[in-house]
Design an enzyme around this catalytic site. Structure first.
Site, PDB file in Angstrom:
ATOM      1  N   GLU A 162     -37.176  43.259 -22.987  1.00 52.06           N
ATOM      2  CA  GLU A 162     -37.556  43.074 -21.577  1.00 52.06           C
ATOM      3  C   GLU A 162     -36.406  42.503 -20.757  1.00 52.06           C
ATOM      4  O   GLU A 162     -36.618  41.748 -19.806  1.00 52.06           O
ATOM      5  CB  GLU A 162     -38.787  42.175 -21.432  1.00 52.06           C
ATOM      6  CG  GLU A 162     -40.067  42.784 -21.903  1.00 52.06           C
ATOM      7  CD  GLU A 162     -40.346  44.148 -21.325  1.00 52.06           C
ATOM      8  OE1 GLU A 162     -39.877  44.439 -20.202  1.00 52.06           O
ATOM      9  OE2 GLU A 162     -41.001  44.941 -22.005  1.00 52.06           O
TER      10      GLU A 162
HETATM   11  C1  LIG Z   1     -37.937  44.968 -31.355  1.00 56.59           C
HETATM   12  C2  LIG Z   1     -37.582  45.618 -30.055  1.00 56.59           C
HETATM   13  C3  LIG Z   1     -38.599  46.120 -29.259  1.00 56.59           C
HETATM   14  C4  LIG Z   1     -38.274  46.771 -28.071  1.00 56.59           C
HETATM   15  N1  LIG Z   1     -39.275  47.340 -27.320  1.00 56.59           N
HETATM   16  C5  LIG Z   1     -38.946  48.174 -26.290  1.00 56.59           C
HETATM   17  C6  LIG Z   1     -39.937  48.950 -25.628  1.00 56.59           C
HETATM   18  O1  LIG Z   1     -41.138  48.878 -25.929  1.00 56.59           O
HETATM   19  N2  LIG Z   1     -39.530  49.806 -24.662  1.00 56.59           N
HETATM   20  C7  LIG Z   1     -38.230  49.925 -24.288  1.00 56.59           C
HETATM   21  O2  LIG Z   1     -37.928  50.719 -23.409  1.00 56.59           O
HETATM   22  N3  LIG Z   1     -37.265  49.179 -24.879  1.00 56.59           N
HETATM   23  C8  LIG Z   1     -37.591  48.318 -25.871  1.00 56.59           C
HETATM   24  N4  LIG Z   1     -36.623  47.580 -26.511  1.00 56.59           N
HETATM   25  C9  LIG Z   1     -35.243  47.667 -26.049  1.00 56.59           C
HETATM   26  C10 LIG Z   1     -34.772  46.408 -25.383  1.00 56.59           C
HETATM   27  O3  LIG Z   1     -35.375  46.245 -24.131  1.00 56.59           O
HETATM   28  C11 LIG Z   1     -33.233  46.463 -25.318  1.00 56.59           C
HETATM   29  O4  LIG Z   1     -32.755  46.303 -26.645  1.00 56.59           O
HETATM   30  C12 LIG Z   1     -32.652  45.406 -24.412  1.00 56.59           C
HETATM   31  O5  LIG Z   1     -32.981  45.661 -23.071  1.00 56.59           O
HETATM   32  C13 LIG Z   1     -31.111  45.312 -24.538  1.00 56.59           C
HETATM   33  O6  LIG Z   1     -30.517  46.567 -24.491  1.00 56.59           O
HETATM   34  P1  LIG Z   1     -29.470  46.976 -25.633  1.00 56.59           P
HETATM   35  O7  LIG Z   1     -30.124  46.723 -26.937  1.00 56.59           O
HETATM   36  O8  LIG Z   1     -29.009  48.351 -25.368  1.00 56.59           O
HETATM   37  O9  LIG Z   1     -28.295  45.972 -25.480  1.00 56.59           O
HETATM   38  P2  LIG Z   1     -27.028  46.146 -24.497  1.00 56.59           P
HETATM   39  O10 LIG Z   1     -27.505  46.523 -23.139  1.00 56.59           O
HETATM   40  O11 LIG Z   1     -26.034  47.016 -25.163  1.00 56.59           O
HETATM   41  O12 LIG Z   1     -26.499  44.640 -24.449  1.00 56.59           O
HETATM   42  C14 LIG Z   1     -25.653  44.086 -25.453  1.00 56.59           C
HETATM   43  C15 LIG Z   1     -25.159  42.727 -24.956  1.00 56.59           C
HETATM   44  O13 LIG Z   1     -24.435  42.892 -23.724  1.00 56.59           O
HETATM   45  C16 LIG Z   1     -24.993  42.089 -22.717  1.00 56.59           C
HETATM   46  N5  LIG Z   1     -24.942  42.765 -21.425  1.00 56.59           N
HETATM   47  C17 LIG Z   1     -25.203  44.061 -21.146  1.00 56.59           C
HETATM   48  N6  LIG Z   1     -25.110  44.290 -19.831  1.00 56.59           N
HETATM   49  C18 LIG Z   1     -24.796  43.117 -19.247  1.00 56.59           C
HETATM   50  C19 LIG Z   1     -24.597  42.692 -17.911  1.00 56.59           C
HETATM   51  N7  LIG Z   1     -24.702  43.540 -16.881  1.00 56.59           N
HETATM   52  N8  LIG Z   1     -24.294  41.392 -17.680  1.00 56.59           N
HETATM   53  C20 LIG Z   1     -24.186  40.525 -18.705  1.00 56.59           C
HETATM   54  N9  LIG Z   1     -24.366  40.868 -19.987  1.00 56.59           N
HETATM   55  C21 LIG Z   1     -24.688  42.140 -20.256  1.00 56.59           C
HETATM   56  C22 LIG Z   1     -26.433  41.829 -23.145  1.00 56.59           C
HETATM   57  O14 LIG Z   1     -26.946  40.634 -22.572  1.00 56.59           O
HETATM   58  C23 LIG Z   1     -26.292  41.745 -24.657  1.00 56.59           C
HETATM   59  O15 LIG Z   1     -25.922  40.460 -25.034  1.00 56.59           O
HETATM   60  C24 LIG Z   1     -36.931  46.880 -27.668  1.00 56.59           C
HETATM   61  C25 LIG Z   1     -35.917  46.354 -28.484  1.00 56.59           C
HETATM   62  C26 LIG Z   1     -36.229  45.742 -29.662  1.00 56.59           C
HETATM   63  C27 LIG Z   1     -35.099  45.244 -30.533  1.00 56.59           C
END
Ligand SMILES: Cc1cc2nc3c(=O)[nH]c(=O)nc-3n(C[C@H](O)[C@H](O)[C@H](O)COP(=O)(O)OP(=O)(O)OC[C@H]3O[C@@H](n4cnc5c(N)ncnc54)[C@H](O)[C@@H]3O)c2cc1C
Length: 595
Positions: free
Chosen positions: A440
């Site tokens: 989220e």
């Molecule tokens: C168990 C689980 C359940 C989930 N459930 C759902 C679901 O039901 N539906 C759905 O759509 N998604 C879901 N997700 C996805 C989840 O919302 C994303 O994993 C999350 O939003 C982070 O995206 P990412 O994993 O691609 O990380 P990334 O976006 O690649 O981020 C990696 C790191 O970079 C940082 N970062 C990235 N952009 C910025 C910025 N602009 N400023 C500062 N820091 C930044 C982040 O804070 C993080 O530390 C789920 C994930 C998990 C693990």
């Protein structure tokens, strides 16, 4: 160790800090039958169900997670039956409108219910949590026909909802969503693409799953302005609610995770066999705007997951600290005593307790602002409450979830070596809590929102309005004049001043020194959580001083905990302000190739 819902504490927060008696008088809630006198009974009922039915499945879910075979997902034994009972008892509909079969009760009441189901079992609670968000998005933007088709069955718990945002290349940055939606000329669309990490994207707990999906139409502009929202069911639905053929949405695998293992996290493939049928929600290219409604609901709820898992970890730690005998009392004892007599163990338990109480109070206060935003008869009050609620959402999400990891970690520490051993269950809370700062929107995304949209955009106006409210409480503390009130006042003033200078700095420098300001965004989020949490604790102290004679043990503990928060946790505010005001340039000092 069984979970015991802290009903007395919840009612105290609802009544004394979150204005329950005002909230239930808003016409929409009064018509739905909301009544202060009924609230304890609702909470008792929720407690009984969650303690007896949902909580016992928490450990077994960790040991025996959801599993995938040939596209079919089997949830942990017992989950399906527990969800059927959850639905039959009407818990899915607590907050939703009566015209669709819900109970139409205030968010303040549903928040207490949400806390209980999440304390009982985070993995289980995710299914209704996402269904709530999906219902809210449909009610906000879908046509009356789509609402009629999907919402009643979701509120009754016969069908569940999901949120399909994330793709392999699109996580925090949803402008990179690539899934496609091709219009078919008959009002429907064919959806193609891969969605990853979809919570309860496939399972066996309900007859149908209603997926809300972000995708792009063929001529959509690049970036966030070209994203639309679609609803696509697992099974197609006839006009008479009958379930038809399987839609072209396949669960190709489940993730193996650190925590919340019983919650199935699915990779969903849309359109491998000709296209998944979906219906447009609202207007084309406004999908992200609608999804934000759902995300705001879900972000608040994830913040409550933080409070909930922290409460569960705290209860377990207290029990262990009372049972485990080790070392003599510092003041002298004939033999070893329970570890709870050691001041450092008390420090850990007080830290856990104080963070939880402050985070809960802030979240329930935010829920009552949401209720005022939606149901107050006074238009100006509705607007003011909306602004406050929107300011608080990233704090409730970011602060409560970060604190839950710290609290669950302290829970492990209180158990000593046994905390590291899985059988005690302390480790499960720590592992489960770890996801909360990620999904989220990570804490960084919450902090960016708090700095950019919530603080800089209005020149710090809402932050200043909240500072004004804190100053009112400072006056009340001064008038109360007790030693506890004076001690809290001293700390609250300097923390509020740290908050004030940070807001001024952020507003003044956001354009000219943007990287330095955003380097301090996490510290700013924590500062806001600490100071606003301390403000609620100060209000709790004032209320408890009035009520003390009614239950000296309970209210005395409230007063002592508020003072502990002010004297032991709140002083971090000055350090955070230093980091915000002075630490930005050193954070950014190294070039990328110096890492
Ligand atoms: C168990 C689980 C359940 C989930 N459930 C759902 C679901 O039901 N539906 C759905 O759509 N998604 C879901 N997700 C996805 C989840 O919302 C994303 O994993 C999350 O939003 C982070 O995206 P990412 O994993 O691609 O990380 P990334 O976006 O690649 O981020 C990696 C790191 O970079 C940082 N970062 C990235 N952009 C910025 C910025 N602009 N400023 C500062 N820091 C930044 C982040 O804070 C993080 O530390 C789920 C994930 C998990 C693990």
């Amino acid at each position: 160790m069984p979970y015991v819902a802290p009903i007395k504490e919840m009612l105290f927060v609802m009544n004394e800090l979150a204005g329950l008696s005002d909230v239930v008088t808003y016409p929409a809630y009064a018509e739905a039958g909301a009544d202060v006198d009924l609230v304890p009974a609702i909470l008792e009922e929720a407690a009984k169900f969650n303690q007896d039915v949902v909580a016992p499945l928490n450990w077994s879910g960790d040991q025996n997670p959801s599993s995938w075979k040939d596209g079919v997902v089997a949830t942990t034994p017992g989950f399906k039956e527990a969800f059927a009972q959850y639905a039959a008892a009407g818990w899915q509909g607590v907050i939703h409108p009566t015209e669709f079969g819900g109970q139409g009760l205030p968010k303040l009441i549903s928040t207490a219910c949400l806390e209980m189901v999440n304390s009982a079992n985070l993995s289980f609670a995710l299914c209704p949590l996402l269904t709530d968000g999906a219902i809210e998005a449909l009610l906000t933007a879908a046509s009356p026909e789509l609402q009629e088709l999907f919402v009643p069955k979701m509120i009754s718990g016969e069908w569940t909802g999901t949120m399909n945002l994330t793709e392999p290349q699109a996580g925090s940055d949803l402008s990179m969503v690539r899934s496609r939606a091709v219009p078919q000329g008959d009002g429907t669309y064919k959806i193609f693409g891969t969605k990853i990490f979809i919570t309860y994207g496939e399972h066996d707990m309900a007859k149908n799953i209603v997926h809300l999906v972000l995708a792009r139409t063929p001529d959509a502009p690049e970036g966030v302005k070209g994203i639309s929202l679609f609803v696509a069911p697992k099974f197609m639905v006839g006009a008479d609610d009958s379930l038809g053929e399987r839609n072209d949405i396949q669960c190709v695998s489940l993730e193996h995770k650190l925590g919340i293992k019983a919650s199935p996290t699915a990779v969903l493939q849309f359109g491998d066999h000709g296209g998944a049928t979906g219906y447009l929600v609202g207007e084309e290219n406004r999908g992200l705007e609608y999804m934000f409604v759902m995300m705001n609901a879900a972000r608040f709820s994830v913040g409550m997951q933080g409070v909930a898992v922290a409460e569960r970890a705290y209860q377990k730690a207290v029990q262990y600290a009372k049972d485990r005998v080790q070392s003599r009392d510092l003041a002298g004892s004939p033999g070893p005593v329970a570890i709870i007599y050691q001041p450092d163990v008390k420090r850990m338990l007080m830290t856990m307790r104080a963070y939880i109480e402050a985070s809960r109070a802030l979240a329930y206060y935010a829920a009552s602002e949401f209720d005022a935003q939606h149901a107050s008869p006074d238009e100006a009050a509705r607007k003011a409450s909306q602004a406050i609620y929107e300011f608080l959402v990233p704090i409730v999400k970011g602060f409560s979830t970060e604190m839950s990891i710290d609290v669950a970690s302290l829970g492990v520490q209180v158990h000593g070596g046994m905390g590291f051993i899985e059988e005690t269950g302390a480790a499960q809370h720590y592992r489960d809590a770890r996801i909360l700062t990620i999904y989220e929107g990570t804490t960084a995304i919450q902090a960016n929102d708090l700095v950019g949209r919530k603080t800089v955009r209005d020149g710090g106006a809402i932050a200043q309005a909240l500072i004004g409210k804190i100053k009112e409480t400072e006056k009340d503390l001064a008038s109360a004049g007790s030693p506890d009130a004076k001690a809290v006042l001293k700390q609250l003033i300097s923390a509020r001043e740290a908050f004030e200078v940070s807001v001024t700095y952020i507003v003044a420098n956001a354009k000219t020194d943007v990287k330095a300001v955003y380097a301090g965004s996490f510290a700013y989020l924590r500062l806001c959580g600490l100071v606003l949490g301390a403000w609620q604790m100060a209000r709790a102290l004032l209320a408890a001083e009035h009520l003390r004679d009614g239950d000296p043990s309970f209210y005395g503990a409230k007063i002592a905990t508020a003072r502990f928060f002010a004297e032991n946790l709140l002083p971090q505010a000055q350090a955070l302000a230093t980091s915000i005001l002075e630490g930005g340039h050193s954070t950014n000092a190294l070039e990328v190739d110096q890492f």
